[in-house]
Design a protein around this motif. Structure first.
Motif, mmCIF file in Angstrom:
data_model
loop_
_atom_site.group_PDB
_atom_site.id
_atom_site.type_symbol
_atom_site.label_atom_id
_atom_site.label_comp_id
_atom_site.label_asym_id
_atom_site.label_seq_id
_atom_site.Cartn_x
_atom_site.Cartn_y
_atom_site.Cartn_z
ATOM 1 N N PHE A 24 0.830 -1.209 0.000
ATOM 2 C CA PHE A 24 0.000 0.000 0.000
ATOM 3 C C PHE A 24 0.868 1.264 0.000
ATOM 4 O O PHE A 24 0.567 2.232 -0.691
ATOM 5 N N ALA A 25 1.922 1.261 0.796
ATOM 6 C CA ALA A 25 2.795 2.440 0.868
ATOM 7 C C ALA A 25 3.529 2.663 -0.456
ATOM 8 O O ALA A 25 3.782 3.807 -0.849
ATOM 9 N N GLN A 66 9.557 4.736 7.310
ATOM 10 C CA GLN A 66 8.275 4.681 8.006
ATOM 11 C C GLN A 66 7.142 5.187 7.110
ATOM 12 O O GLN A 66 7.195 6.298 6.590
ATOM 13 N N PRO A 67 6.104 4.394 6.896
ATOM 14 C CA PRO A 67 4.965 4.855 6.107
ATOM 15 C C PRO A 67 4.022 5.702 6.956
ATOM 16 O O PRO A 67 4.107 5.709 8.186
ATOM 17 N N VAL A 82 -10.318 -3.734 14.111
ATOM 18 C CA VAL A 82 -9.283 -2.710 13.968
ATOM 19 C C VAL A 82 -9.020 -2.478 12.482
ATOM 20 O O VAL A 82 -8.749 -3.427 11.737
ATOM 21 N N GLU A 83 -9.101 -1.216 12.057
ATOM 22 C CA GLU A 83 -8.757 -0.857 10.688
ATOM 23 C C GLU A 83 -7.396 -0.169 10.673
ATOM 24 O O GLU A 83 -7.167 0.801 11.384
ATOM 25 N N LEU A 84 -6.501 -0.710 9.853
ATOM 26 C CA LEU A 84 -5.206 -0.090 9.598
ATOM 27 C C LEU A 84 -5.247 0.509 8.197
ATOM 28 O O LEU A 84 -5.356 -0.216 7.200
ATOM 29 N N HIS A 85 -5.207 1.831 8.113
ATOM 30 C CA HIS A 85 -5.204 2.496 6.804
ATOM 31 C C HIS A 85 -3.795 3.009 6.518
ATOM 32 O O HIS A 85 -3.212 3.739 7.318
ATOM 33 N N VAL A 86 -3.252 2.624 5.358
ATOM 34 C CA VAL A 86 -1.889 2.982 4.964
ATOM 35 C C VAL A 86 -1.960 3.910 3.755
ATOM 36 O O VAL A 86 -2.624 3.598 2.759
ATOM 37 N N GLY A 89 3.028 6.373 -0.143
ATOM 38 C CA GLY A 89 4.108 7.258 0.247
ATOM 39 C C GLY A 89 4.866 7.836 -0.931
ATOM 40 O O GLY A 89 4.708 7.400 -2.076
ATOM 41 N N TYR A 90 5.724 8.803 -0.644
ATOM 42 C CA TYR A 90 6.527 9.468 -1.666
ATOM 43 C C TYR A 90 7.991 9.034 -1.633
ATOM 44 O O TYR A 90 8.767 9.405 -2.510
ATOM 45 N N HIS A 91 8.362 8.253 -0.622
ATOM 46 C CA HIS A 91 9.774 7.900 -0.438
ATOM 47 C C HIS A 91 10.001 6.411 -0.704
ATOM 48 O O HIS A 91 10.629 5.707 0.072
ATOM 49 N N THR A 92 9.463 5.932 -1.797
ATOM 50 C CA THR A 92 9.586 4.526 -2.176
ATOM 51 C C THR A 92 11.045 4.166 -2.470
ATOM 52 O O THR A 92 11.838 5.040 -2.841
ATOM 53 N N PRO A 93 11.420 2.896 -2.322
ATOM 54 C CA PRO A 93 10.568 1.769 -1.927
ATOM 55 C C PRO A 93 10.432 1.637 -0.404
ATOM 56 O O PRO A 93 11.392 1.884 0.334
ATOM 57 N N TYR A 94 9.252 1.231 0.039
ATOM 58 C CA TYR A 94 9.000 0.907 1.440
ATOM 59 C C TYR A 94 9.236 -0.589 1.599
ATOM 60 O O TYR A 94 8.554 -1.405 0.953
ATOM 61 N N LEU A 95 10.198 -0.942 2.416
ATOM 62 C CA LEU A 95 10.692 -2.322 2.477
ATOM 63 C C LEU A 95 10.246 -3.039 3.741
ATOM 64 O O LEU A 95 10.210 -2.450 4.832
#
Length: 420
Positions: A24-25, A66-67, A82-86, A89-95
């Protein structure tokens, strides 16, 4: 609830969801619901507050960088979920564990090496076309000729190439310059054209246009279109040019294929010419964050190759950015057949049907109802009466006429009947 590309359901909290956080990020904002089974059944979580704390710690410890995300407790059917919304992001890649992930329908998979490189470029706010060219002894005779014809530039020099963002003193020519040059070296730069006969096994003509500027590739493609889909007809005392397929639609589709394609994919743009249609296939799927609806409705434009797009715009080969699909549709506005668009993860195809006179005669009322059905792609009779102002008997007569001519189809029965 049903899982889709931007929604994942988890009955329990285990660390596999961290791959989806990465996905998602990296590509498209989405949500993960904990306490909801795969089939949508609400099972709830034992302690929502503790669950949120565990999820937050896991993300902070495992995803780099960090996303942006938020955690919300929801009460559904009397149970805590529980809902986790992601956020994308602009700083890919998120690993996650030094790997990047993406969504493929309802599953999450690791990206390949090519996609990983794209994420790195996107995170650095760099497009592939901006990278330095691996070949620097480039010539631009064809580009110079086009600039002289269209914008009256007498001499193409380094200053003009800098203005077009094709050259810098520090890094020299870039990939965009390579593609626009006469002697570029990019393996993916080419257009493959085939003219088919009665079936796909009968190839009447084939030509591959490569080892030249993409501007020349565009011009050769247009010339072959004119050869096969334009003709002159003597009407009275006049000789009139006729088009079997609207030239504006073909030009826009070919320009789009060259301007918006993925140039790091080793494949040519393909043009398949048939008696009843032309298909133009462009390597590379939709840009990240753009849905099929966004693309077809021209809601917004994400330019993969803004430098190349700017050159095509200055040469008046495309209109303002983001209007290509609308212009293709507009060229067929009064046609009985309409252009079609096909999407895969690796390509976008535009199908342009022959639009010359088919012998089917429609009056203005018929065309009006046909347009309403075409735009709605699923309209019932009552709605047609309301938006057209026609009486029930007239709408019934028109839709039956359109069905008989094979222009629309009737779906469903009784009150659930609609037309598409």
């Amino acid at each position: 609830m049903k899982e889709n590309k931007s929604l994942e359901l988890k009955a329990e909290i285990n660390r596999t969801y961290l791959k989806t956080v990465s996905a998602f990020a990296n590509y498209q904002s989405g949500s993960i619901f904990f306490g909801v089974a795969d089939d949508g059944a609400i099972v709830g979580v034992m302690d929502a507050q503790e669950s949120k704390l565990n999820i937050e710690n896991a993300i902070n410890d495992s995803i780099n960088p960090q996303p942006v995300y938020n955690l919300t407790t929801r009460i559904i059917e009397g149970k805590e979920v529980v809902e986790l919304h992601v956020e994308k992001g602009y700083h890919t890649p998120y690993l996650y564990k030094n790997k990047a992930y993406r969504r493929a329908d309802t599953s999450t998979i690791e990206v390949d090496s090519l996609e990983f490189k794209r994420l790195v470029l996107a995170g650095s706010n760099i497009n592939y076309e901006e990278l330095p060219s691996n070949k620097q002894d480039l010539t631009f005779l064809y580009l110079g000729k086009k600039l002289k014809e269209v914008v009256a530039i007498d001499e193409l020099n380094k200053d003009i190439l800098k203005t077009l963002d094709l050259y810098t003193d520090r890094e020299g020519y870039n990939v965009a310059a390579n593609l626009l040059s006469d002697n570029g070296s990019l393996r993916s730069s080419g257009v493959d054209i085939a003219r088919f006969g009665k079936d796909i096994n009968t190839i009447e003509f084939r030509k591959t246009i490569a080892d030249c500027s993409i501007l020349e590739q565009y011009d050769v493609g247009v010339a072959l279109y004119k050869q096969y889909y334009q003709y002159e007809k003597i009407e009275g005392m006049e000789r009139n040019l006729k088009e079997r397929i609207p030239s504006e639609a073909f030009r826009e589709a070919l320009a789009n294929a060259l301007v918006h394609r993925e140039w790091d994919v080793n494949g040519y743009v393909q043009i398949a010419m048939y008696n009843d249609r032309i298909e133009i296939i462009s390597p590379g799927g939709l840009p990240s964050g753009v849905t099929e609806e966004d693309y077809l409705q021209s809601k917004f434009s994400i330019l993969r190759n803004p430098i190349i797009g700017n050159v095509f715009f200055r040469l008046r080969l495309i209109e303002q950015f983001g209007t290509g699909i609308a212009r293709i549709k507009q060229a067929y506005e009064d046609g009985l057949q309409q252009p079609r668009f096909k999407f895969t993860e690796g390509s976008i195809s535009v199908v342009l049907p022959v639009s010359e006179d088919t012998g089917v005669v429609l009056d203005e009322d018929d065309k009006l109802i046909l347009r309403y059905i075409r735009e709605g792609n699923g309209v019932d009779r009552l709605t047609l009466e309301q938006i057209s102002g026609f009486k029930k008997s007239k709408v019934i007569r028109i839709v039956n006429n359109l069905i008989e001519r094979g222009l629309i189809e009737k779906v469903g029965r009784g009150p659930a009947t609609f037309y598409k």
